[in-house]
Design a protein around this motif. Structure first.
Motif, PDB file in Angstrom:
ATOM      1  N   ARG A 145       0.810  -1.218   0.000  1.00 47.04           N
ATOM      2  CA  ARG A 145       0.000   0.000   0.000  1.00 47.04           C
ATOM      3  C   ARG A 145       0.846   1.274   0.000  1.00 47.04           C
ATOM      4  O   ARG A 145       0.485   2.300   0.572  1.00 47.04           O
ATOM      5  N   GLY A 146       2.003   1.202  -0.665  1.00 43.08           N
ATOM      6  CA  GLY A 146       2.820   2.399  -0.827  1.00 43.08           C
ATOM      7  C   GLY A 146       3.657   2.775   0.376  1.00 43.08           C
ATOM      8  O   GLY A 146       4.296   3.832   0.380  1.00 43.08           O
ATOM      9  N   ALA A 147       3.701   1.940   1.413  1.00 47.87           N
ATOM     10  CA  ALA A 147       4.490   2.256   2.607  1.00 47.87           C
ATOM     11  C   ALA A 147       5.966   2.009   2.335  1.00 47.87           C
ATOM     12  O   ALA A 147       6.346   1.092   1.604  1.00 47.87           O
ATOM     13  N   MET A 148       6.816   2.847   2.931  1.00 48.63           N
ATOM     14  CA  MET A 148       8.261   2.718   2.808  1.00 48.63           C
ATOM     15  C   MET A 148       8.906   2.938   4.172  1.00 48.63           C
ATOM     16  O   MET A 148       8.401   3.730   4.974  1.00 48.63           O
ATOM     17  N   THR A 149      10.013   2.248   4.421  1.00 49.49           N
ATOM     18  CA  THR A 149      10.760   2.430   5.658  1.00 49.49           C
ATOM     19  C   THR A 149      12.176   2.879   5.326  1.00 49.49           C
ATOM     20  O   THR A 149      12.856   2.258   4.498  1.00 49.49           O
ATOM     21  N   PHE A 150      12.593   3.980   5.961  1.00 51.53           N
ATOM     22  CA  PHE A 150      13.920   4.528   5.746  1.00 51.53           C
ATOM     23  C   PHE A 150      14.693   4.509   7.060  1.00 51.53           C
ATOM     24  O   PHE A 150      14.193   5.004   8.075  1.00 51.53           O
ATOM     25  N   PRO A 151      15.906   3.948   7.069  1.00 45.23           N
ATOM     26  CA  PRO A 151      16.700   3.962   8.296  1.00 45.23           C
ATOM     27  C   PRO A 151      17.362   5.328   8.500  1.00 45.23           C
ATOM     28  O   PRO A 151      17.765   5.981   7.535  1.00 45.23           O
ATOM     29  N   TYR A 152      17.435   5.757   9.739  1.00 42.25           N
ATOM     30  CA  TYR A 152      18.186   6.961  10.091  1.00 42.25           C
ATOM     31  C   TYR A 152      19.516   6.502  10.685  1.00 42.25           C
ATOM     32  O   TYR A 152      19.603   6.196  11.875  1.00 42.25           O
ATOM     33  N   ALA A 153      20.529   6.427   9.840  1.00 41.15           N
ATOM     34  CA  ALA A 153      21.839   5.937  10.271  1.00 41.15           C
ATOM     35  C   ALA A 153      22.371   6.795  11.419  1.00 41.15           C
ATOM     36  O   ALA A 153      22.239   8.015  11.420  1.00 41.15           O
ATOM     37  N   GLY A 154      22.958   6.112  12.426  1.00 41.44           N
ATOM     38  CA  GLY A 154      23.519   6.819  13.564  1.00 41.44           C
ATOM     39  C   GLY A 154      22.503   7.173  14.623  1.00 41.44           C
ATOM     40  O   GLY A 154      22.842   7.821  15.623  1.00 41.44           O
ATOM     41  N   THR A 155      21.247   6.780  14.420  1.00 40.68           N
ATOM     42  CA  THR A 155      20.203   7.022  15.422  1.00 40.68           C
ATOM     43  C   THR A 155      19.548   5.696  15.769  1.00 40.68           C
ATOM     44  O   THR A 155      19.827   4.666  15.158  1.00 40.68           O
ATOM     45  N   GLU A 156      18.658   5.738  16.736  1.00 41.08           N
ATOM     46  CA  GLU A 156      17.935   4.527  17.134  1.00 41.08           C
ATOM     47  C   GLU A 156      16.527   4.498  16.562  1.00 41.08           C
ATOM     48  O   GLU A 156      15.630   3.875  17.127  1.00 41.08           O
ATOM     49  N   TYR A 157      16.337   5.161  15.405  1.00 39.39           N
ATOM     50  CA  TYR A 157      15.009   5.232  14.809  1.00 39.39           C
ATOM     51  C   TYR A 157      15.039   4.943  13.312  1.00 39.39           C
ATOM     52  O   TYR A 157      15.981   5.296  12.610  1.00 39.39           O
ATOM     53  N   ASP A 158      13.990   4.262  12.856  1.00 41.25           N
ATOM     54  CA  ASP A 158      13.658   4.195  11.436  1.00 41.25           C
ATOM     55  C   ASP A 158      12.423   5.055  11.219  1.00 41.25           C
ATOM     56  O   ASP A 158      11.646   5.294  12.153  1.00 41.25           O
ATOM     57  N   ALA A 159      12.233   5.526   9.994  1.00 39.00           N
ATOM     58  CA  ALA A 159      11.038   6.298   9.664  1.00 39.00           C
ATOM     59  C   ALA A 159      10.171   5.481   8.726  1.00 39.00           C
ATOM     60  O   ALA A 159      10.600   5.118   7.630  1.00 39.00           O
ATOM     61  N   LYS A 160       8.960   5.170   9.173  1.00 37.26           N
ATOM     62  CA  LYS A 160       7.985   4.499   8.309  1.00 37.26           C
ATOM     63  C   LYS A 160       7.093   5.573   7.697  1.00 37.26           C
ATOM     64  O   LYS A 160       6.483   6.373   8.404  1.00 37.26           O
ATOM     65  N   ILE A 161       7.027   5.583   6.376  1.00 39.36           N
ATOM     66  CA  ILE A 161       6.261   6.591   5.649  1.00 39.36           C
ATOM     67  C   ILE A 161       5.203   5.883   4.815  1.00 39.36           C
ATOM     68  O   ILE A 161       5.516   4.979   4.040  1.00 39.36           O
ATOM     69  N   GLU A 162       3.941   6.290   4.996  1.00 39.62           N
ATOM     70  CA  GLU A 162       2.853   5.657   4.250  1.00 39.62           C
ATOM     71  C   GLU A 162       1.810   6.708   3.882  1.00 39.62           C
ATOM     72  O   GLU A 162       1.564   7.640   4.649  1.00 39.62           O
ATOM     73  N   PRO A 163       1.198   6.594   2.705  1.00 39.04           N
ATOM     74  CA  PRO A 163       0.157   7.553   2.335  1.00 39.04           C
ATOM     75  C   PRO A 163      -1.044   7.427   3.256  1.00 39.04           C
ATOM     76  O   PRO A 163      -1.338   6.339   3.773  1.00 39.04           O
ATOM     77  N   LEU A 164      -1.743   8.527   3.466  1.00 41.16           N
ATOM     78  CA  LEU A 164      -2.936   8.540   4.306  1.00 41.16           C
ATOM     79  C   LEU A 164      -4.107   8.026   3.473  1.00 41.16           C
ATOM     80  O   LEU A 164      -4.750   8.776   2.742  1.00 41.16           O
ATOM     81  N   LEU A 165      -4.371   6.708   3.595  1.00 40.54           N
ATOM     82  CA  LEU A 165      -5.390   6.051   2.778  1.00 40.54           C
ATOM     83  C   LEU A 165      -6.521   5.505   3.634  1.00 40.54           C
ATOM     84  O   LEU A 165      -6.334   5.199   4.812  1.00 40.54           O
ATOM     85  N   SER A 166      -7.667   5.358   2.995  1.00 31.98           N
ATOM     86  CA  SER A 166      -8.821   4.755   3.656  1.00 31.98           C
ATOM     87  C   SER A 166      -8.723   3.240   3.581  1.00 31.98           C
ATOM     88  O   SER A 166      -7.817   2.680   2.960  1.00 31.98           O
ATOM     89  N   SER A 167      -9.697   2.565   4.173  1.00 31.62           N
ATOM     90  CA  SER A 167      -9.732   1.103   4.132  1.00 31.62           C
ATOM     91  C   SER A 167      -9.937   0.592   2.710  1.00 31.62           C
ATOM     92  O   SER A 167      -9.617  -0.551   2.395  1.00 31.62           O
ATOM     93  N   LEU A 168     -10.491   1.439   1.832  1.00 33.21           N
ATOM     94  CA  LEU A 168     -10.682   1.064   0.425  1.00 33.21           C
ATOM     95  C   LEU A 168      -9.429   1.271  -0.408  1.00 33.21           C
ATOM     96  O   LEU A 168      -9.382   0.903  -1.580  1.00 33.21           O
ATOM     97  N   GLY A 169      -8.418   1.902   0.180  1.00 30.96           N
ATOM     98  CA  GLY A 169      -7.190   2.163  -0.553  1.00 30.96           C
ATOM     99  C   GLY A 169      -7.175   3.502  -1.261  1.00 30.96           C
ATOM    100  O   GLY A 169      -6.218   3.824  -1.957  1.00 30.96           O
TER     101      GLY A 169
END
Length: 297
Positions: A145-169
């Motif tokens: 569903r278009g979601a992507m995960t990007f690592p933040y090197a040197g930190t303790e976090y990844d960023a998950k990015i996804e479009p704001l979609l309804s249950s119908l897509g």
């Protein structure tokens, strides 16, 4: 900019030709220990290309139930004006990380002082996901569903990015989900704005309904007053009238035209050429083509 803001500078000196000022921006909701800039620059007297933030009242759907579910999701996530910081709860970023104006930017006609810019209008949800700081980071991951995960090197976090979609897509905000805007830079006004792209390749029924499709790639403005652009997820190349925004011509490409067209002349004949290769993150048709069109005299 990707925030949908228009700044104008003297290309020789860097002097601002349109004034801008620093405006306070949200300071709450960030992860512990993060420093936030207290202000961000905003131009004076220039229209914004995208909505600058989101509220539950902006929820939209093809049905009342769909809209209600979208409104409930917006309420559950962190939301607010533009520059609301990402956090562990999930923050709606509007304009999206893909714009506002995306890769490719705009095109400018020096005779009329009209700038034409495509913009994405679907917000995204950015969620910071905690991980082991010693864990090896990998490149971006594209998920369902278009979601992507990007690592933040040197930190303790990844960023998950996804479009704001309804249950119908479908997007949780009203169409158009991408548009093309012509701005009169001399007067700081919108000359015209039209949806960019049809949903024929995205909907269950392949209807050419011009609701706009998020994409990437810039426009080309010619001296003859035409605007050529690919950009969309419907794999089409279009020509618009620079003065009115009317669609004058369109054709289907062998793959997504997520690139900026160029024009050249050979033996008195004018050509427009675009790379038709698609875009993996946006999900347009992928290929390996360079397509040229000869313009009629």
């Amino acid at each position: 900019t990707k925030m949908g803001l228009i700044f104008v500078f003297d290309r020789r000196t860097g002097e601002p030709l349109v004034p801008f000022y620093e405006r306070p921006v949200p300071q709450t909701g960030a992860i512990p220990g993060e420093w936030l800039s207290p202000t961000q620059p905003f131009p004076v007297g220039m229209p914004a290309l995208s909505k600058q933030g989101i509220t539950p009242d902006d929820a939209w759907g093809f049905s009342p139930i769909d809209r209600w579910l979208c409104k409930k999701r917006i309420e559950e996530l962190q939301h607010g004006p533009m520059y609301t910081p990402p956090g562990l709860k999930g923050t709606i970023i509007s304009p999206s990380v893909g714009g506002g104006a995306n890769w490719g930017g705009g095109a400018y006609d020096p005779k009329t002082h009209i700038m034409v810019v495509p913009a994405n209008q679907v917000p995204v949800v950015v969620t910071l996901v905690k991980r082991d700081l010693n864990q090896k980071t990998e490149g971006p991951k594209i998920e369902m569903r278009g979601a992507m995960t990007f690592p933040y090197a040197g930190t303790e976090y990844d960023a998950k990015i996804e479009p704001l979609l309804s249950s119908l897509g479908s997007p949780c905000t009203a169409p158009p989900w991408a548009d093309l805007t012509a701005i009169d830079l001399a007067h700081g006004t919108v000359k015209w704005k039209v949806p960019l792209g049809d949903i024929s390749k995205l909907a269950p029924i392949p209807l050419e309904i011009e609701l706009g499709t998020p994409g990437a790639g810039g426009p080309l403005v010619t001296a003859g007053g035409l605007v050529f652009i690919g950009y969309t997820l419907d794999d089409k190349l279009r020509a618009f009238d620079l003065q009115t925004g009317k669609t004058l011509w369109k054709t289907v490409l062998p793959a997504g035209g997520n690139a900026t067209p160029v024009s050249y002349e050979v033996k008195g004949e004018q050509y427009v050429v675009i790379t038709s290769g698609g875009h993996s993150m946006y999900g347009s048709t992928k290929g390996d083509h360079v397509v040229a069109y000869k313009l009629k005299r």
